[in-house]
Write an enzyme that holds these catalytic residues in place. Sequence first.
Site, PDB file in Angstrom:
ATOM      1  NE  ARG A  51      -2.405   1.219   3.721  1.00  0.00           N
ATOM      2  CZ  ARG A  51      -3.027   1.192   4.812  1.00  0.00           C
ATOM      3  NH1 ARG A  51      -4.470   0.942   4.646  1.00  0.00           N
ATOM      4  NH2 ARG A  51      -2.326   1.413   5.914  1.00  0.00           N
ATOM      5  NE  ARG A  99       4.723  27.608   0.710  1.00  0.00           N
ATOM      6  CZ  ARG A  99       3.967  27.682  -0.241  1.00  0.00           C
ATOM      7  NH1 ARG A  99       4.232  28.729  -0.944  1.00  0.00           N
ATOM      8  NH2 ARG A  99       2.524  27.605   0.059  1.00  0.00           N
ATOM      9  CG  HIS A 101       2.417  25.423  -5.248  1.00  0.00           C
ATOM     10  ND1 HIS A 101       2.855  26.576  -4.820  1.00  0.00           N
ATOM     11  CD2 HIS A 101       1.337  25.207  -4.611  1.00  0.00           C
ATOM     12  CE1 HIS A 101       2.067  27.108  -3.830  1.00  0.00           C
ATOM     13  NE2 HIS A 101       1.074  26.059  -3.772  1.00  0.00           N
ATOM     14  CD  GLU A 178     -12.002   5.901   4.326  1.00  0.00           C
ATOM     15  OE1 GLU A 178     -11.340   4.870   4.855  1.00  0.00           O
ATOM     16  OE2 GLU A 178     -11.320   6.631   3.790  1.00  0.00           O
ATOM     17  CG  LEU A 202      -6.293   3.824   3.512  1.00  0.00           C
ATOM     18  CD1 LEU A 202      -5.439   4.722   2.844  1.00  0.00           C
ATOM     19  CD2 LEU A 202      -5.792   3.883   4.981  1.00  0.00           C
TER      20      LEU A 202
END
Length: 282
Positions: A51, A99, A101, A178, A202
């Site tokens: 996962r 910094r 994006h 969920e 998930l």
Amino acid sequence: MATVFLNDTFLPAEQAKVSVYDRGFLFGDGVYEVIPVYGRQPFRLQAHLSRLQNSLDGIHLNNPFDKARWTQLITQLIEQNESDNQAVYLQVTRGVAPREHVFPEGVKPTVFMMSNPLNSVPESYKEQGIKAITVDDIRWQRCDIKAIALLPNTMLRQQAHEQGAGEAILIRDGVMTEGSASNSYAVFDGVIYTAAKDNTVLPGITRDFVLELAAKANIPYKEESVTAARLSQADEIWISSSTRELLPVTTLDDKPVGLGIPGPIWQQLDELYQRDKLEANK
Ligand code: PDD
């Protein structure tokens, strides 16, 4: 003192420091896993590592280690921490960069791991069940990625907490997805329903385990969504996660679920869970 792992080194937690330019800190740009450890053995480690790979693929970040190396490092981390039962937390961020994006190139991901004692849930949670509330699922469209950016999840869980509830059950487009930090289930006439694995949930490792136990016990289940309206008629509702295992929800939005006590199917599955979690280690 807890031992943690940061960027190729095991060290005392107090000495582990991350740059303020880390993209995990600035953008929440990273993914994580939580792996339960029973009797010093990680539970379903390979499934967690698979996962992790899917989450990394989902954010276009190379996996810094192969499965063998992760396994070795996690084994060492468990050895260096005290409890027999632990919750290993690991996160990989896109690393340290000015910094901007756009993803930086040629930057080494930051790898951090810690292990906390895995305390069993209070007995009352199993004897009486927990309270939950339903809330609007305000999260993004890629809930299949185990992203460290958990602000919506923490806000929703806080909302539940402020109402005396242990979990927020999330509703998107009129159906249950969920929990804020768990998968969720509803039982109608002896059939378990849980949302299918798509971008709205998930793919829980515990969820897989629970459905395997149900199959072994010949309890039918369907990976189908349940509407919020129908949820209030459920015979049983449960949540599952690596740290809370399988818990019955006996009060939803201040109304009893079924008879308002943990239901028989939960009871049967929890017994199998407790028995098999030690054997089913792989
Ligand atoms: N969370 N769904 C969400 C949104 C979760 O955060 C989690 C677990 C799960 C259950 O997945 P698993 O069975 O693999 O633990 C489902 C972890 C425990 C956490 O954030 O601490």
